[in-house]
Design an enzyme around this catalytic site. Sequence first.
Site, PDB file in Angstrom:
ATOM      1  N   HIS A 164      -8.400   6.076  -3.366  1.00  0.00           N
ATOM      2  CA  HIS A 164      -8.577   4.641  -3.489  1.00  0.00           C
ATOM      3  C   HIS A 164      -8.346   4.489  -5.045  1.00  0.00           C
ATOM      4  CE1 HIS A 164     -10.338   1.108  -4.471  1.00  0.00           C
ATOM      5  NE2 HIS A 164     -11.339   1.419  -5.373  1.00  0.00           N
ATOM      6  N   HIS A 221     -11.955   5.248 -12.529  1.00  0.00           N
ATOM      7  CA  HIS A 221     -12.883   3.890 -12.465  1.00  0.00           C
ATOM      8  C   HIS A 221     -14.342   4.336 -11.829  1.00  0.00           C
ATOM      9  CE1 HIS A 221     -10.920   2.231  -8.752  1.00  0.00           C
ATOM     10  NE2 HIS A 221     -12.126   1.942  -8.717  1.00  0.00           N
ATOM     11  N   GLU A 255     -20.081   6.037 -11.872  1.00  0.00           N
ATOM     12  CA  GLU A 255     -20.533   5.239 -10.959  1.00  0.00           C
ATOM     13  C   GLU A 255     -21.063   6.117  -9.631  1.00  0.00           C
ATOM     14  OE1 GLU A 255     -20.619   1.478  -8.114  1.00  0.00           O
ATOM     15  OE2 GLU A 255     -19.347   1.395  -9.913  1.00  0.00           O
ATOM     16  N   ASP A 256     -20.033   6.852  -9.277  1.00  0.00           N
ATOM     17  CA  ASP A 256     -20.125   7.806  -7.935  1.00  0.00           C
ATOM     18  C   ASP A 256     -20.236   9.144  -8.086  1.00  0.00           C
ATOM     19  OD1 ASP A 256     -20.476   5.356  -6.688  1.00  0.00           O
ATOM     20  OD2 ASP A 256     -18.321   5.371  -6.377  1.00  0.00           O
ATOM     21  N   ASP A 292      -8.833  -2.932  -8.239  1.00  0.00           N
ATOM     22  CA  ASP A 292      -9.380  -2.233  -7.378  1.00  0.00           C
ATOM     23  C   ASP A 292      -9.826  -3.478  -6.228  1.00  0.00           C
ATOM     24  OD1 ASP A 292     -11.855  -0.600  -6.673  1.00  0.00           O
ATOM     25  OD2 ASP A 292     -13.077  -2.055  -7.593  1.00  0.00           O
ATOM     26  N   ASP A 339       6.496 -30.122   5.481  1.00  0.00           N
ATOM     27  CA  ASP A 339       7.712 -30.999   5.345  1.00  0.00           C
ATOM     28  C   ASP A 339       8.047 -31.244   3.778  1.00  0.00           C
ATOM     29  OD1 ASP A 339       9.853 -32.900   6.295  1.00  0.00           O
ATOM     30  OD2 ASP A 339       8.495 -34.396   6.005  1.00  0.00           O
TER      31      ASP A 339
END
Length: 719
Positions: A66, A90, A94-95, A157, A277
Amino acid sequence: MSRVSSHAAPVAVPPDDAVPEYMRVLERAVPYLDDAQRQVLRRAWAVGARAHEGQFRKSGEPYITHPVAVAVVLAEQNVDLETLVAAILHDTIEDTPLTRAELAAEFGEQVAELVDGVTKLDKLQFSNRQEAAAESFRKMMLAMARDLRVILIKLADRLHNMRTLGAQSTDARERIARETLEVYAPIAQRLGMNLIKSELQDLGFSALHPMRHSVLRKRINAQPLVRREALSTIEAQLAQRLANEGLQYRLVSRVKSPWSIYNKMQSEGKTFDQVMDVFGFRVIVRSVANCYHALGVAHSVYKPLDGRFRDFIAIPKANGYQSLHTVLFGPYGSPIEVQIRTEEMDLIAERGIAAHWAYKHGGAPTSAQTRAHSWIANLLESQRATGSSLEFLENVKVDLFPDEVYLFTPKGDILSLPRNATALDFAYAVHTDVGNHAVAARVDRKLVPLRTKLVSGQQTEIITARSALPKPQWLEFVATSKARTAIRQQLKQLEHEDAVQLGHRMLDRALEDLGSSLERVPAARLEAYLGESRHPRLEALLADIALGNRMPSQVAHALAQSGGQGSRDGTRHFEKILITGSERGVITFANCCMPIPGDEIMGYHTAGKGIVVHRIECPNVTDYRKSPERWVDIGWDREVSGDFSVALRIEVANRPGVLAQVAAAVAQVDSNIDGVEYLERDSNVAAIRFSIEVRGRKHLADVIRRIRRLNVVHGVQRL
């Protein structure tokens, strides 16, 4: 040279045979990087892959695919190495166990700052998902103010998440798609990044309304042969004339997206055929002079539609977009929309702040980046005065208007404001102090009220008065978040000051009834009472009294008890509290009887509302007499300011033009009309309720006298 640190580091650069295909896709997308920079990029992948080891996406792929895909999206925008490295890493703070300090040591402070800016605030505790999302959004905007590359990473992201949304649950898909359409696509548009904006809108629409998207997509692809032939004929005629004039150009026909068609059908109430149109073309030429030359050519091939020409080259949009727009009357009776711009304008129109990325060569920011920075600076100015993150997010949504009006200051400077902006929005755009003290405006040298909506091209000047202050009604008609936030902040400040003053008068009067006063209460006793009642300062206690949260008589008894004071003669002294009409934050005027200066009045102390003022003859006063402790003796001061609402029942002859005559009579006596409502009506007579604003009983008498003079009026009565 890139500012990413490329010194020897604990993580070695992986050899070619250890690099998977998804990483090779990224390496092929960055031909503009040199070999040393590619080594840094590969090392970033190695760090990210090790940090995310054992983590998988809902689709089953390794998680690291990712962030690398996010970097590919950015590589297509030709961004610099730091942004690509930050994109790959990134989600690490956080993870994963990787820390900001470790990132800074490995790749430099700039990369660590970018990654931290994109990191959400999930580690903190919030009462609900909305609050957490709003606070994360606020953090991102703060990071954007320091470095615009944060939003590039965030948009890339979001784009990759939208491309792979299928693995999410139905609820999550709907929530993410709605947030994309409401916040992220408009931000991409505000930053001029049209390619990313268009794809986000299309993917968001597809996720939110899959059936509608599918139907529209099929109908676009199944365009009739007749239409394709018409498109080719128009293109050939334009191309031939441009070539004859010796212009070097690129001519492309534009295809509408399902989202833009759906939006037009919804907002303009048109059918699919009516929206389709319309033929669209883009002409890209070498210079600004050639743009105007090409415009003349287009107008000579087909006649332009009156009033449909827009010059965004002379007056660019707020996001830096520049182009000439014209609509021509085509050979098949269908409008032809033509956009004319230079190659550079086209690049900025497609990529916005990512075009000619300034950090790549350490050059000066482009005009699009400068505009983006000023927009974010304005948002953050309002953010400082906003109480909650949710309110800030709502303010940002209000500010993401796709349509702007362009206005001139008296000095000839250009200000851009959202569509439906008023003269008051203009005042706050000039400066908060100008807005706070505004009383009227001059638009094209004519005097107009502050609620007047502005249109592009008007010259606007604001008239101020030092004594003027914001009114609560202003919140009903302003269109920008800056104006709304500034007005709310000022009103809160005024309300607090009013409450403190009124609370002081109420407590003093209650203490006087006990033979004391605030000055005679010992300081130690006052401090002790403030501590017991959990008020940080005396001002907070006084404001609480005015707002009805504490009864002045109870506070007075508590303070006088230990102060050695007693009632002088056992009787209460009913000296009235006089009001000036400016205490609107803590005094409200009852809707049931609508008191105005000159009326005999009484006050009723209500928790949270402060004092509610009624006329003595109001039928509701009988009930209030049952609670004498909440009764407040009040009267009008000698000097009363402001406008007060009052209602009149006017019986008139029921014929055309009568309403206008009555309205004109009211206006001639300097009174404003707030509302008009028919109460009764038959073939001859109509009874109408007029809600108007007056300064007092004398002013009301003038209004009534003026109305009675009209020969169409049968009677006037105050309600």
